[in-house]
Design a protein around this motif. Structure first.
Motif, PDB file in Angstrom:
ATOM      1  N   THR A  96       0.696  -1.146  -0.095  1.00 21.53           N
ATOM      2  CA  THR A  96      -0.120   0.088  -0.145  1.00 21.53           C
ATOM      3  C   THR A  96       0.764   1.416  -0.013  1.00 21.53           C
ATOM      4  O   THR A  96       0.601   2.094  -0.516  1.00 21.53           O
ATOM      5  CB  THR A  96      -1.044   0.121   1.220  1.00 21.53           C
ATOM      6  N   THR A  97       1.963   1.239   0.509  1.00 20.26           N
ATOM      7  CA  THR A  97       2.943   2.475   0.380  1.00 20.26           C
ATOM      8  C   THR A  97       3.319   2.875  -1.031  1.00 20.26           C
ATOM      9  O   THR A  97       3.215   3.886  -1.079  1.00 20.26           O
ATOM     10  CB  THR A  97       4.123   2.245   1.288  1.00 20.26           C
ATOM     11  N   GLN A  98       3.478   1.702  -1.409  1.00 18.48           N
ATOM     12  CA  GLN A  98       3.872   2.098  -3.013  1.00 18.48           C
ATOM     13  C   GLN A  98       2.582   2.671  -3.793  1.00 18.48           C
ATOM     14  O   GLN A  98       2.773   3.399  -4.805  1.00 18.48           O
ATOM     15  CB  GLN A  98       4.224   0.602  -3.446  1.00 18.48           C
ATOM     16  N   VAL A  99       1.391   2.309  -3.352  1.00 24.80           N
ATOM     17  CA  VAL A  99       0.129   2.612  -4.069  1.00 24.80           C
ATOM     18  C   VAL A  99       0.227   4.151  -3.513  1.00 24.80           C
ATOM     19  O   VAL A  99      -0.021   5.147  -4.629  1.00 24.80           O
ATOM     20  CB  VAL A  99      -1.129   1.950  -3.585  1.00 24.80           C
ATOM     21  N   VAL A 100       0.188   4.597  -2.453  1.00 25.40           N
ATOM     22  CA  VAL A 100       0.026   5.818  -1.929  1.00 25.40           C
ATOM     23  C   VAL A 100       0.985   6.924  -2.550  1.00 25.40           C
ATOM     24  O   VAL A 100       0.890   7.935  -2.869  1.00 25.40           O
ATOM     25  CB  VAL A 100       0.154   6.048  -0.489  1.00 25.40           C
ATOM     26  N   TYR A 101       2.450   6.273  -2.775  1.00 25.69           N
ATOM     27  CA  TYR A 101       3.423   7.272  -3.418  1.00 25.69           C
ATOM     28  C   TYR A 101       3.759   6.906  -4.800  1.00 25.69           C
ATOM     29  O   TYR A 101       4.642   7.905  -5.012  1.00 25.69           O
ATOM     30  CB  TYR A 101       4.648   6.917  -2.465  1.00 25.69           C
ATOM     31  N   LEU A 136      12.333   9.898  -2.652  1.00 29.04           N
ATOM     32  CA  LEU A 136      11.245  10.059  -1.588  1.00 29.04           C
ATOM     33  C   LEU A 136      11.512   8.747  -0.792  1.00 29.04           C
ATOM     34  O   LEU A 136      11.451   7.843  -1.153  1.00 29.04           O
ATOM     35  CB  LEU A 136       9.889  10.292  -2.034  1.00 29.04           C
ATOM     36  N   ASP A 137      11.711   8.818   0.463  1.00 26.52           N
ATOM     37  CA  ASP A 137      11.796   7.858   1.413  1.00 26.52           C
ATOM     38  C   ASP A 137      10.407   7.864   2.267  1.00 26.52           C
ATOM     39  O   ASP A 137      10.251   9.006   2.959  1.00 26.52           O
ATOM     40  CB  ASP A 137      13.052   7.980   2.482  1.00 26.52           C
ATOM     41  N   VAL A 138       9.963   6.748   2.548  1.00 26.42           N
ATOM     42  CA  VAL A 138       8.950   6.911   3.378  1.00 26.42           C
ATOM     43  C   VAL A 138       9.161   5.622   4.580  1.00 26.42           C
ATOM     44  O   VAL A 138       9.605   4.441   4.037  1.00 26.42           O
ATOM     45  CB  VAL A 138       7.534   6.463   2.896  1.00 26.42           C
ATOM     46  N   VAL A 139       8.789   5.885   5.818  1.00 24.68           N
ATOM     47  CA  VAL A 139       9.172   4.968   6.799  1.00 24.68           C
ATOM     48  C   VAL A 139       7.782   4.819   7.546  1.00 24.68           C
ATOM     49  O   VAL A 139       7.295   5.933   7.914  1.00 24.68           O
ATOM     50  CB  VAL A 139      10.169   5.281   7.895  1.00 24.68           C
ATOM     51  N   SER A 140       7.157   3.679   7.581  1.00 27.33           N
ATOM     52  CA  SER A 140       5.812   3.652   8.192  1.00 27.33           C
ATOM     53  C   SER A 140       5.837   2.653   9.678  1.00 27.33           C
ATOM     54  O   SER A 140       6.158   1.488   9.163  1.00 27.33           O
ATOM     55  CB  SER A 140       4.768   3.210   7.259  1.00 27.33           C
ATOM     56  N   CYS A 141       5.380   3.073  10.553  1.00 28.00           N
ATOM     57  CA  CYS A 141       5.211   2.303  11.789  1.00 28.00           C
ATOM     58  C   CYS A 141       3.692   2.195  11.589  1.00 28.00           C
ATOM     59  O   CYS A 141       2.968   3.121  12.008  1.00 28.00           O
ATOM     60  CB  CYS A 141       5.860   2.854  12.973  1.00 28.00           C
ATOM     61  N   HIS A 142       3.264   0.880  11.717  1.00 27.15           N
ATOM     62  CA  HIS A 142       1.821   0.492  11.603  1.00 27.15           C
ATOM     63  C   HIS A 142       1.468  -0.992  11.964  1.00 27.15           C
ATOM     64  O   HIS A 142       2.333  -1.884  11.567  1.00 27.15           O
ATOM     65  CB  HIS A 142       1.544   0.859  10.019  1.00 27.15           C
ATOM     66  N   ILE A 145       4.468  -3.178  13.010  1.00 28.56           N
ATOM     67  CA  ILE A 145       5.862  -3.166  12.258  1.00 28.56           C
ATOM     68  C   ILE A 145       6.271  -1.882  11.514  1.00 28.56           C
ATOM     69  O   ILE A 145       5.403  -1.020  11.155  1.00 28.56           O
ATOM     70  CB  ILE A 145       5.706  -4.204  11.107  1.00 28.56           C
ATOM     71  N   MET A 146       7.590  -1.966  11.415  1.00 28.09           N
ATOM     72  CA  MET A 146       8.105  -0.582  10.586  1.00 28.09           C
ATOM     73  C   MET A 146       8.518  -1.192   9.417  1.00 28.09           C
ATOM     74  O   MET A 146       9.411  -2.233   9.313  1.00 28.09           O
ATOM     75  CB  MET A 146       9.395  -0.003  11.735  1.00 28.09           C
ATOM     76  N   VAL A 147       8.126  -0.392   8.326  1.00 28.89           N
ATOM     77  CA  VAL A 147       8.583  -0.639   6.976  1.00 28.89           C
ATOM     78  C   VAL A 147       9.203   0.541   6.304  1.00 28.89           C
ATOM     79  O   VAL A 147       9.150   1.768   6.844  1.00 28.89           O
ATOM     80  CB  VAL A 147       7.422  -1.260   6.067  1.00 28.89           C
ATOM     81  N   HIS A 148      10.354   0.354   5.514  1.00 29.20           N
ATOM     82  CA  HIS A 148      10.854   1.465   4.731  1.00 29.20           C
ATOM     83  C   HIS A 148      10.680   1.399   3.121  1.00 29.20           C
ATOM     84  O   HIS A 148      10.759   0.193   2.791  1.00 29.20           O
ATOM     85  CB  HIS A 148      12.270   1.521   5.105  1.00 29.20           C
ATOM     86  N   GLU A 162      11.265  -2.532   2.603  1.00 28.88           N
ATOM     87  CA  GLU A 162      11.873  -3.491   3.706  1.00 28.88           C
ATOM     88  C   GLU A 162      11.224  -3.463   4.996  1.00 28.88           C
ATOM     89  O   GLU A 162      10.787  -2.429   5.326  1.00 28.88           O
ATOM     90  CB  GLU A 162      13.128  -2.367   3.813  1.00 28.88           C
ATOM     91  N   ASN A 163      11.228  -4.549   5.471  1.00 30.38           N
ATOM     92  CA  ASN A 163      10.641  -4.649   6.736  1.00 30.38           C
ATOM     93  C   ASN A 163      11.946  -4.573   7.847  1.00 30.38           C
ATOM     94  O   ASN A 163      12.892  -5.261   7.888  1.00 30.38           O
ATOM     95  CB  ASN A 163      10.268  -6.165   7.049  1.00 30.38           C
ATOM     96  N   LEU A 164      11.712  -3.460   8.525  1.00 26.92           N
ATOM     97  CA  LEU A 164      12.668  -3.023   9.702  1.00 26.92           C
ATOM     98  C   LEU A 164      12.213  -3.601  10.932  1.00 26.92           C
ATOM     99  O   LEU A 164      12.883  -3.304  11.844  1.00 26.92           O
ATOM    100  CB  LEU A 164      12.647  -1.303   9.645  1.00 26.92           C
ATOM    101  N   GLY A 165      11.223  -4.458  11.109  1.00 27.73           N
ATOM    102  CA  GLY A 165      11.188  -5.189  12.235  1.00 27.73           C
ATOM    103  C   GLY A 165       9.978  -4.704  13.163  1.00 27.73           C
ATOM    104  O   GLY A 165       9.153  -3.940  12.824  1.00 27.73           O
ATOM    105  N   LYS A 166       9.840  -5.303  14.389  1.00 28.35           N
ATOM    106  CA  LYS A 166       8.806  -4.743  15.278  1.00 28.35           C
ATOM    107  C   LYS A 166       8.964  -3.413  15.808  1.00 28.35           C
ATOM    108  O   LYS A 166      10.254  -3.130  16.095  1.00 28.35           O
ATOM    109  CB  LYS A 166       8.538  -6.112  16.483  1.00 28.35           C
ATOM    110  N   THR A 167       7.577  -2.990  16.065  1.00 27.65           N
ATOM    111  CA  THR A 167       8.065  -1.501  16.926  1.00 27.65           C
ATOM    112  C   THR A 167       6.655  -1.329  17.765  1.00 27.65           C
ATOM    113  O   THR A 167       5.458  -2.049  17.165  1.00 27.65           O
ATOM    114  CB  THR A 167       8.002  -0.227  15.857  1.00 27.65           C
TER     115      THR A 167
END
Ligand code: 1YM
Length: 214
Positions: A96-101, A136-142, A145-148, A162-167
């Motif tokens: 979805t991040t890709q869809v938004v951006y 454009l970089d997006v980091v989302s904590c949702h 999980i945190m993704v980039h 990229e999955n940056l792990g749990k948050t």
């Protein structure tokens, strides 16, 4: 058939990605159609597009802090503490991040004028900022999980999300650098940013805006 060969030649892109790139390429070819002008108005409009998404999230009742950082190299970071852009797969087959951006005029609620609370000058969305940026970089904590995800040179996807792990935090952080090949000027004016944020802060009392000029 020739079309198919061309599409399949690049393993990074499936059919829907091809449409996406064509969409963003259209923005780069006629940027004025999407952001009005290529002078400082258009340049700063890129910030408002991203800030407006953060405001929409806060107005929907999620989070109340929005921080805008102007970096020395003229990139800008906008951070909110809302729910974070959803990180899972969209029905189109990409995150979805890709869809938004990267999707231009993406469907569903994206097209629903009643959905958007704040008002971008043209309401064209974050994908236009991607199209007109060096990166454009997006980091989302949702949802824990945190993704980039990073988009380069007008929206090209170099690596998959990229999955940056749990948050246990939530929120979205977007950093972009406007493309000097597109804009007449890529130097942001701190006064313009400050004035707009003050207006927003006055109108939207529940939201705390922080501006950091590095
Ligand atoms: C720094 C910029 O874009 N924040 C942001 C965007 C979204 C959400 C939260 C969000 C919306 C929804 C559900 C929803 C967006 N999500 C989408 C979409 N900040 C910034 N924060 N969960 C999170 O609308 O239902 C578009 S924008 F469509 F993917 F849900």
């Amino acid at each position: 058939m020739a079309d198919n060969i061309k599409k399949n030649a690049n393993p990074n892109y499936n059919d829907s990605n091809i449409e996406v790139l064509e969409g963003l390429e259209a923005v780069r070819k006629r940027p004025g159609m999407y952001i009005g002008s290529l002078d400082y108005h258009g340049l700063h409009h890129c910030i408002w597009e991203i800030v407006d998404n953060a405001i929409d999230e806060a107005m929907a009742g999620y989070g109340k802090n929005i921080t805008i950082t102007l970096h020395k190299d003229n990139s800008v970071t906008i951070q909110d503490d809302g729910r974070g852009v959803p990180t899972g797969m969209h029905k189109s087959g990409v995150p979805t991040t890709q869809v938004v951006y990267t999707f231009l005029h993406a469907g569903g609620k994206f097209n629903d004028a009643s959905y958007k609370v704040s008002s971008g000058l043209h309401g064209v969305g974050a994908s236009v900022v991607t199209a007109l940026s060096e990166y454009l970089d997006v980091v989302s904590c949702h949802d824990g999980i945190m993704v980039h995800q990073r988009f380069e040179k007008g929206g090209k996807i170099i690596h998959k999300q990229e999955n940056l792990g749990k948050t246990n935090k939530t929120g979205t952080t977007v950093t972009f650098k406007p493309d000097p090949k597109i804009f007449d000027t890529v130097v942001f004016d701190r006064k313009i940013i400050e004035n707009r944020l003050r207006e927003n802060a006055f109108l939207l009392k529940r939201i705390q805006f922080t501006f950091i000029d590095e």
